[in-house]
Design a protein around this motif. Structure first.
Motif, PDB file in Angstrom:
ATOM      1  N   LYS A  41      -6.487  -3.168 -13.803  1.00 51.01           N
ATOM      2  CA  LYS A  41      -6.512  -3.687 -12.439  1.00 51.01           C
ATOM      3  C   LYS A  41      -7.843  -3.321 -11.804  1.00 51.01           C
ATOM      4  CE  LYS A  41      -4.291   0.355 -10.267  1.00 51.01           C
ATOM      5  NZ  LYS A  41      -3.138   0.818  -9.450  1.00 51.01           N
ATOM      6  N   VAL A  42      -8.139  -3.995 -10.691  1.00 51.67           N
ATOM      7  CA  VAL A  42      -9.326  -3.691  -9.905  1.00 51.67           C
ATOM      8  C   VAL A  42      -8.876  -3.269  -8.521  1.00 51.67           C
ATOM      9  CG1 VAL A  42     -11.368  -4.667  -8.792  1.00 51.67           C
ATOM     10  CG2 VAL A  42     -10.863  -5.236 -11.171  1.00 51.67           C
ATOM     11  N   THR A  43      -9.386  -2.141  -8.065  1.00 45.86           N
ATOM     12  CA  THR A  43      -9.054  -1.663  -6.723  1.00 45.86           C
ATOM     13  C   THR A  43     -10.306  -1.636  -5.863  1.00 45.86           C
ATOM     14  OG1 THR A  43      -9.304   0.614  -7.518  1.00 45.86           O
ATOM     15  CG2 THR A  43      -7.075  -0.290  -7.455  1.00 45.86           C
ATOM     16  N   ARG A  44     -10.112  -1.880  -4.578  1.00 44.44           N
ATOM     17  CA  ARG A  44     -11.218  -1.881  -3.617  1.00 44.44           C
ATOM     18  C   ARG A  44     -10.990  -0.777  -2.588  1.00 44.44           C
ATOM     19  NH1 ARG A  44     -14.872  -5.871  -1.724  1.00 44.44           N
ATOM     20  NH2 ARG A  44     -13.851  -7.421  -3.069  1.00 44.44           N
ATOM     21  N   TYR A  45     -12.035   0.015  -2.340  1.00 44.61           N
ATOM     22  CA  TYR A  45     -11.972   1.099  -1.363  1.00 44.61           C
ATOM     23  C   TYR A  45     -13.049   0.879  -0.306  1.00 44.61           C
ATOM     24  CZ  TYR A  45      -9.200   3.449  -4.971  1.00 44.61           C
ATOM     25  OH  TYR A  45      -8.247   3.766  -5.903  1.00 44.61           O
ATOM     26  N   ASN A  46     -12.719   1.178   0.951  1.00 45.00           N
ATOM     27  CA  ASN A  46     -13.720   1.045   2.007  1.00 45.00           C
ATOM     28  C   ASN A  46     -14.649   2.252   2.010  1.00 45.00           C
ATOM     29  OD1 ASN A  46     -12.323   3.128   3.284  1.00 45.00           O
ATOM     30  ND2 ASN A  46     -11.274   1.770   4.712  1.00 45.00           N
ATOM     31  N   GLN A  47     -15.551   2.291   2.984  1.00 48.47           N
ATOM     32  CA  GLN A  47     -16.567   3.345   3.006  1.00 48.47           C
ATOM     33  C   GLN A  47     -15.985   4.721   3.305  1.00 48.47           C
ATOM     34  OE1 GLN A  47     -20.245   2.198   5.068  1.00 48.47           O
ATOM     35  NE2 GLN A  47     -19.519   0.084   5.068  1.00 48.47           N
ATOM     36  N   SER A  48     -14.728   4.745   3.759  1.00 47.62           N
ATOM     37  CA  SER A  48     -14.059   6.031   3.999  1.00 47.62           C
ATOM     38  C   SER A  48     -13.240   6.479   2.802  1.00 47.62           C
ATOM     39  CB  SER A  48     -13.148   5.917   5.232  1.00 47.62           C
ATOM     40  OG  SER A  48     -13.892   5.545   6.380  1.00 47.62           O
ATOM     41  N   GLY A  49     -13.247   5.665   1.730  1.00 46.22           N
ATOM     42  CA  GLY A  49     -12.495   6.019   0.539  1.00 46.22           C
ATOM     43  C   GLY A  49     -11.040   5.607   0.591  1.00 46.22           C
ATOM     44  N   GLN A  50     -10.667   4.727   1.526  1.00 48.10           N
ATOM     45  CA  GLN A  50      -9.287   4.276   1.646  1.00 48.10           C
ATOM     46  C   GLN A  50      -9.074   3.010   0.825  1.00 48.10           C
ATOM     47  OE1 GLN A  50      -9.113   3.827   5.924  1.00 48.10           O
ATOM     48  NE2 GLN A  50      -8.195   5.858   6.201  1.00 48.10           N
ATOM     49  N   LEU A  51      -7.948   2.931   0.122  1.00 50.48           N
ATOM     50  CA  LEU A  51      -7.608   1.766  -0.683  1.00 50.48           C
ATOM     51  C   LEU A  51      -7.298   0.584   0.223  1.00 50.48           C
ATOM     52  CD1 LEU A  51      -6.935   0.559  -3.495  1.00 50.48           C
ATOM     53  CD2 LEU A  51      -4.570   1.317  -3.117  1.00 50.48           C
ATOM     54  N   THR A  52      -7.985  -0.540   0.003  1.00 50.17           N
ATOM     55  CA  THR A  52      -7.788  -1.722   0.845  1.00 50.17           C
ATOM     56  C   THR A  52      -7.309  -2.940   0.063  1.00 50.17           C
ATOM     57  OG1 THR A  52     -10.118  -2.384   0.606  1.00 50.17           O
ATOM     58  CG2 THR A  52      -9.556  -0.969   2.483  1.00 50.17           C
ATOM     59  N   GLN A  53      -7.429  -2.940  -1.276  1.00 50.47           N
ATOM     60  CA  GLN A  53      -7.046  -4.120  -2.051  1.00 50.47           C
ATOM     61  C   GLN A  53      -6.802  -3.746  -3.509  1.00 50.47           C
ATOM     62  OE1 GLN A  53     -10.160  -6.993  -2.778  1.00 50.47           O
ATOM     63  NE2 GLN A  53      -8.758  -8.733  -2.768  1.00 50.47           N
ATOM     64  N   THR A  54      -5.854  -4.435  -4.136  1.00 48.12           N
ATOM     65  CA  THR A  54      -5.610  -4.306  -5.568  1.00 48.12           C
ATOM     66  C   THR A  54      -5.551  -5.700  -6.178  1.00 48.12           C
ATOM     67  OG1 THR A  54      -4.374  -2.237  -5.300  1.00 48.12           O
ATOM     68  CG2 THR A  54      -4.044  -3.454  -7.344  1.00 48.12           C
TER      69      THR A  54
END
Length: 704
Positions: free
Chosen positions: A397-410
């Motif tokens: 899978k691919v995960t996306r994290y914002n600049q604060s390190g929070q998961l925003t998308q999978t």
């Protein structure tokens, strides 16, 4: 001394007969002003260090009279006040004072990066806007004509206010709004801005006799304008005469755009060269191979093998090592702050500061079933993309994290619920936001930013398959991928269509495994997985027509006066105005075909792809290497005549064994009967498609 008979030596430009005013430290060579302009804009020499001859001889004039004490000269520079001082300037005695030469050198070095950006980028891109403003008048006229029509239609429902609305709006907006004046004003402002950039650059290298070190220091403090260098846009404002609130009160359904940014796409500024050009080769010290590369600057990169991760420059010497990295595939990336982001031994994702003194945990691993395998920092969003693998289920899978390190998308499954990935090895992002993953399943999997599956590339049309390693994208949105099966670097367009083998078993590398594209110099770093060699190539250059765009205000006035007030037709120029014959013809590279006995007919698909046929039932697609990319099995190739052609959709149209005319789709997966043979007394012999109406023409002969 008789000066009339004395011989004076003058420095001449190394590239033309002009007088020298500049010196390239990197080449080294002497340059006149015009050759200097070309030198700093050419992508081959864009990162060279060009200085004035004053800097070359290291002459810094400082003997200037103090304005407060005329009998003394400036000898020091007051750091808090940012002013030069002499011995008798007593109010600065308690302040920190530095030697003028030292401060001058320091300030000059601080502004070197800005000067480089102005020379190589700003003065190249900004003038591109000037010709485009000329078209704004037509655009505004067309858009407001549509707005006017919609407004009048809506106004019919305004029974009590229709008379006031039509009279006031038509008078104040469409009669008094002077598009031509606005466009002219903007062009003048842009021209002045370019002049200010040129003045800034000129002050930086001004000859010593007209502009001294102290004047330069004063200029950087008081006269330096706020120069924005990274975003090359301009705006056309329509709010001065158009009161949106008053109009919307009566016509709420009409949408009015107040401001818009004019941008220049890379397609207008850059182009592909005829092939990848060798720029530089380096041998790495401290690693056994190169599995992944992350560019920091134009001359510094992070590289790793299976065990070690290090920072190096164009000499190949290690500058810094990371001891706790989990090396392997695309396990590191660099963000806009030049910080290294990497996967460590414990599968946490760490961040190493720019000064390489502080390491922090950016994303801590909390789910032991998923392991991060590759990372990529997105320049457009600032997000971190992470390719992850679950070895128990053999899924990814691919995960996306914002600049604060929070998961925003999978991103994990396609539209049907099927898994997209098996094990992501390398990951990157294209200019349109597409997420590009080299997966262990033997495919390059591409999804839209929102997660929807776009396509999976499984190899070139030749059918050789794909074992993808490193991938990257360039300024023209091409997708580049290393193929372990054929030892090539393949180029795709943004939609997944194979374009070419950019590199085939490149010399010195042979096994290309790692890629990194430098957006500043448009150079491609390619690393070998089997040895310590990294080779830098260049395959993108600047458009030739954009190197001399700097019109004066008088030219702006003249060109705007020619703008017509009605009509939106685009002027057409015949090829007679654009092209001319060469004498004699120039020989380009030849190629030897594999898979045909001879070549009786050729149909061009692109500039580097053609269909060829012989008279022995062979019809194949090839490129400039001569290697077969695809074969047609049912072609009628028993005559030395033109049995095939290509239409505007890049589809092959050919005569088959039964003398039907077939059409092969662009992706070469579907064949349909375009024209069925119904009259057995006639046989089609040759065909041709490129007519203005797109119709196909064919010629027939009686059957024997």
């Amino acid at each position: 001394m008789d000066t009339a008979s004395s011989t004076y030596s003058t420095h001449k430009c190394s590239k033309c007969p002009g007088d020298t005013e500049y010196h390239c430290v990197s080449c080294p060579c002497d340059l006149c002003p015009q050759c200097k302009e070309n030198h700093v804009k050419n992508l081959k020499t864009i990162d060279h260090d060009v200085v004035s001859h004053r800097d070359k001889i290291n002459y810094i004039p400082t003997q200037e009279i103090c304005v407060r004490h005329p009998s003394h000269v400036y000898i020091k520079y007051c750091e808090p006040c940012e002013l030069p001082v002499c011995f008798h300037c007593r109010k600065h005695k308690t302040h920190r004072q530095l030697d003028v030469r030292t401060v001058y050198k320091t300030k000059q070095q601080q502004h070197r990066g800005t000067i480089h950006t102005i020379r190589s980028e700003a003065l190249f891109y900004r003038p591109v806007f000037l010709p485009r403003i000329k078209t704004d008048f037509k655009t505004c006229h067309t858009e407001f004509s549509l707005l006017q029509s919609e407004m009048l239609t809506k106004a019919q429902t305004l029974k009590n206010r229709i008379s006031i609305v039509r009279k006031d709006f038509m008078k104040n907006v469409f009669c008094d709004f002077d598009f031509k004046h606005r466009c002219l004003k903007q062009m003048i402002e842009m021209s002045r801005h370019i002049v200010s950039l040129q003045e800034y650059e000129l002050r930086y290298v001004q000859p010593a006799f007209t502009f001294s070190a102290l004047q330069f220091l004063s200029f950087t403090k008081t006269a330096l304008p706020q120069i924005h260098l990274t975003l090359h846009t301009s705006q056309l404002s329509m709010t001065e005469s158009l009161n949106k609130e008053d109009v919307m009160e009566s016509l709420s359904a009409i949408q009015i755009t107040e401001r818009g940014n004019r941008r220049v796409g890379n397609q207008c500024l850059l182009k592909l060269t005829s092939g990848a050009e060798f720029h530089q080769s380096l041998t790495l010290a401290g690693v056994d191979g190169c599995l992944h590369i992350s560019c920091v600057t134009s001359d510094r990169v992070w590289v790793n093998d299976w065990n070690k991760l290090m920072l190096t420059d164009t000499t190949g010497v290690p500058l810094h090592r990371v001891e706790d990295s989990c090396s392997g595939y695309g396990s590191h990336t660099v963000n806009s702050e030049s910080e290294l982001i990497y996967i460590d031994w414990n599968d946490n994702i760490n961040k190493l500061s720019k000064d390489m003194k502080t390491t922090t945990t950016f994303i801590e691993r909390t789910d032991s079933t998923w392991e991060p395998r590759c990372v990529y920092w997105s320049p457009s969003t600032g997000d971190l993309l992470v390719g992850m693998c679950n070895y128990n289920t053999e899924s990814g899978k691919v995960t996306r994290y914002n600049q604060s390190g929070q998961l925003t998308q999978t991103i994990q499954n396609d539209n049907t619920g099927e898994g997209l990935y098996r094990e992501p090895k390398y990951i990157t992002e294209n200019n349109n936001g597409d997420v590009v993953v080299s997966d262990f399943s033997g495919a390059v999997v591409v999804t839209k930013r929102g997660g929807r599956h776009r396509f999976s590339y499984t190899g070139p049309p030749s059918g050789s398959g794909l074992e993808p390693y490193a991938n990257c994208t360039d300024a023209l949105s091409h997708i580049l991928v290393c193929d372990d099966r054929t030892n090539t670097v393949q180029m795709l367009d943004r939609d997944g269509q194979f374009l070419s083998h950019l590199l085939i078993r490149p010399s010195g590398i042979f096994y290309p495994r790692s890629l990194s594209y430098d957006v500043n110099t448009h150079r491609l770093w390619v690393g070998s997985g089997e040895n310590k060699t990294v080779v830098i190539y260049r395959y993108i250059t600047r458009q030739d027509a954009l190197t001399d765009l700097n019109p004066a205000t008088a030219d702006v006035m003249e060109s705007l006066s020619e703008i017509p007030t009605t009509g939106t037709e685009k002027p057409q120029q015949g090829n007679q105005c654009l092209l001319k014959l060469m004498s004699p013809p120039e020989l380009l590279p030849s190629l030897t075909l594999t898979g045909v006995d001879r070549c009786y007919h050729i149909s061009c698909v692109t500039s580097d792809r053609v269909w060829v046929s012989d008279n022995r039932n062979n019809l194949m697609l090839t490129d400039t290497t001569g290697v077969p990319l695809h074969r047609v099995e049912d072609s009628c190739s028993d005559y030395d005549i033109g049995l095939h052609t290509v239409n505007s959709e890049s589809e092959l149209i050919y005569i088959d064994e039964d003398y039907n005319i077939n059409k092969l789709s662009k992706d070469m997966k579907t064949t349909t009967t375009f024209i069925e043979r119904t009259d057995f007394t006639w046989r089609p012999r040759y065909e041709h498609t490129p007519r203005p109406d797109g119709d196909a023409m064919s010629s027939s002969t009686p059957a024997v």
